[in-house]
Every structure is written in C-alpha cells, then in structure tokens.
Write a protein that holds these residues in place. Structure first.
Motif, short mmCIF file in Angstrom:
data_model
loop_
_atom_site.label_atom_id
_atom_site.label_comp_id
_atom_site.label_asym_id
_atom_site.label_seq_id
_atom_site.Cartn_x
_atom_site.Cartn_y
_atom_site.Cartn_z
N ILE A 112 -11.66 20.40 33.26
CA ILE A 112 -12.91 20.88 34.21
C ILE A 112 -12.83 22.33 34.36
N ASN A 113 -13.97 22.99 34.50
CA ASN A 113 -13.85 24.43 34.62
C ASN A 113 -13.45 24.77 36.08
N GLU A 114 -12.84 26.13 36.30
CA GLU A 114 -12.20 26.43 37.54
C GLU A 114 -13.01 26.32 38.57
N LYS A 115 -14.20 26.88 38.59
CA LYS A 115 -15.22 26.91 39.47
C LYS A 115 -15.50 25.53 40.18
N LEU A 116 -15.92 24.55 39.06
CA LEU A 116 -15.93 23.28 39.54
C LEU A 116 -14.72 22.55 40.34
N ALA A 117 -13.65 23.00 40.08
CA ALA A 117 -12.25 22.46 40.43
C ALA A 117 -12.32 22.92 41.90
N LYS A 118 -12.56 24.24 42.06
CA LYS A 118 -12.64 24.98 43.49
C LYS A 118 -13.31 24.31 44.33
N ALA A 119 -14.77 23.98 43.95
CA ALA A 119 -15.90 23.45 44.68
C ALA A 119 -15.54 22.05 45.20
N ILE A 120 -15.01 21.32 44.20
CA ILE A 120 -14.28 19.87 44.64
C ILE A 120 -13.16 20.16 45.84
N LEU A 121 -12.30 20.87 45.36
CA LEU A 121 -11.18 21.02 46.62
C LEU A 121 -11.89 21.73 47.89
N LYS A 122 -12.74 22.43 47.91
CA LYS A 122 -13.27 22.86 48.96
C LYS A 122 -14.10 21.93 49.73
N ARG A 123 -14.86 20.97 49.12
CA ARG A 123 -15.46 19.88 49.79
C ARG A 123 -14.73 18.80 50.24
N ALA A 124 -13.47 18.72 49.70
CA ALA A 124 -12.36 17.76 50.01
C ALA A 124 -11.89 18.29 51.22
N GLY A 125 -11.78 19.48 51.71
CA GLY A 125 -10.96 20.27 52.89
C GLY A 125 -9.98 20.65 52.62
N ARG A 126 -9.58 21.22 51.39
CA ARG A 126 -8.42 22.08 51.20
C ARG A 126 -8.91 23.41 51.25
N LYS A 127 -8.07 24.38 51.80
CA LYS A 127 -8.78 25.64 52.18
C LYS A 127 -8.46 26.79 50.94
N SER A 128 -7.67 26.54 49.98
CA SER A 128 -7.63 27.37 48.90
C SER A 128 -7.08 26.61 47.59
#
Length: 46
Positions: free
Chosen positions: A30-46
């Motif tokens: 999956i592209n990096e932008k989607l991965a970062k969005a998923i992690l942000k919604r999951a509660g991870r800061k970075s």
C-alpha cells in the motif's frame, strides 16, 4: 497497539481495537500516504 483481526471483507481485512474498526487493503503493498493515514487513525503518533 492493541488491534486484532476481526474478519475478511471483499478486498480488505477488518481490524478492531474493541471500539473502532479499520479496513486495511489486502494488497502486497500500500502506498505510504495510506499507511500513514491508517496509523494516524489507529492512534500512533508517527
């Protein structure tokens, strides 16, 4: 992070933390932008 596999969707796997559900694409990559969005919604800061 406290998330567990819930079920398979058609093209996504559904994961839950007991309160929220998150659809994760079932692709080799999956592209990096989607991965970062998923992690942000999951509660991870970075």
């Amino acid at each position: 992070m406290g998330w567990a596999f819930l079920r398979h969707g058609k093209r996504h796997d559904i994961w839950t933390d007991g309160e929220r559900e998150e659809a994760i694409p079932r692709h080799n990559e999956i592209n990096e932008k989607l991965a970062k969005a998923i992690l942000k919604r999951a509660g991870r800061k970075s």
